[in-house]
Design an enzyme around this catalytic site. Sequence first.
Site, PDB file in Angstrom:
ATOM      1  CD  GLU A 144      13.812   0.959  -4.226  1.00 46.32           C
ATOM      2  OE1 GLU A 144      14.567   0.351  -3.435  1.00 46.32           O
ATOM      3  OE2 GLU A 144      12.605   1.141  -3.990  1.00 46.32           O
ATOM      4  CG  HIS A 204      11.434   1.335  -0.764  1.00 45.17           C
ATOM      5  ND1 HIS A 204      11.110   0.587  -1.874  1.00 45.17           N
ATOM      6  CD2 HIS A 204      10.395   1.219   0.092  1.00 45.17           C
ATOM      7  CE1 HIS A 204       9.918   0.042  -1.706  1.00 45.17           C
ATOM      8  NE2 HIS A 204       9.457   0.402  -0.519  1.00 45.17           N
ATOM      9  CB  CYS A 246       9.495  -2.812   0.418  1.00 44.03           C
ATOM     10  SG  CYS A 246       8.063  -2.153   1.315  1.00 44.03           S
TER      11      CYS A 246
END
Length: 305
Positions: free
Chosen positions: A235, A233, A123
Amino acid sequence: MFPLFLFISLINLPYCSSADRNDEPIIGVLAQEVFSPNPNQTAYIAASYVKFLEAAGARVVPVMINQTLEEYKTLFSFINGILYPGGGVSIISSGYRRAAQIFYELAIEANKRGDYFPVWGTCLGFEQLVYLTSGKSLLSHTNTSGVALPLNFTEEVKGSRMFEAFPPELMSALSSEPLTENSHQWSLATLTYYTNEELRSFYKVLSTNTDGNIEFVSTVEAHNYPVYGTQWHPEKNAFEWSRPYIPHSPSAVRTTFHMAEFFVSEARKNFHRFQSKEEENKALIYNFNPVYTGTTSAFEQIYLF
Ligand SMILES: *[C@@H]1O[C@H](CO)[C@@H](O)[C@H](O)[C@H]1NC(C)=O
Ligand SMILES: *[C@@H]1O[C@H](CO)[C@@H](O)[C@H](O)[C@H]1NC(C)=O
Ligand SMILES: *[C@@H]1O[C@H](CO)[C@@H](O)[C@H](O)[C@H]1NC(C)=O
Ligand SMILES: *[C@@H]1O[C@H](CO)[C@@H](O)[C@H](O)[C@H]1NC(C)=O
């Protein structure tokens, strides 16, 4: 002759595998300025980035902002890769940017010498990489703050390092289901990428997305360097719960793991190490305790420094 040969190959075996792989990778995760600082809380790392790397077999060292160039150079020689997290600071004037640039330049130099050092941007980290590679602010405003999307893979994905080991059924899920969470207002328009020589010669585009108006680059890997970026993202799927648009399906969670597994496998190709176990222990993120912030922020837990 035969027994001697057997003896030699047996004693050689364990050394062969350890010589070309580092099974104890340590990855730096870059901190950034907090939104409202107080004397004891000036910078943070969202814990999901740490969990992401730990889940795939790496340990993490926080890379603090505002350190000297010498301190960064020393730390660089101890760690096996670096991750630039998402967040909300300036990619032009923050302490995050300064540290990101120093490590980016050290990584490029090291890789040119054959010292394989991987860099990952998520990001804001991806946007930072675009800025560092091009030397320019090239982002376009997009309507993408808080939406999960399927990836539109390009032809380049076939020969890519990043997706090489992904199971075919996960690739198919990624391209048809909204498994990648986007929380950004700025994007690298595909058109901008194609018209910028620095970006085109450095990165290949592995996927794109659109906000319905502007098509933007969502996943890149460098042609000739272990430098990787996702505007989305990876994660969050496994480790963040405070926003309704974060996908948690089995395929979404497997995406988290396979992305981490890829980057950690890149870090296993680097052989930097701390000079002593004591120095290593002092640097690890285990020295800090994350705090629960899920009720007040987009992150379940953060490390404050
Ligand atoms: C900052 O930390 C010091 C030492 O731990 C403590 O005495 C002080 O109260 C803290 N200040 C704030 C604003 O939390
Ligand atoms: C970094 O340096 C800036 C400018 O000197 C300062 O305002 C800021 O509080 C520092 N942040 C940290 C985390 O040390
Ligand atoms: C932004 O995208 C959302 C869907 O993600 C849509 O509902 C909204 O109308 C869009 N806003 C604008 C200004 O286009
Ligand atoms: C995927 O990208 C191609 C190439 O830019 C484009 O023609 C196509 O419309 C995109 N598909 C979607 C679903 O966005």
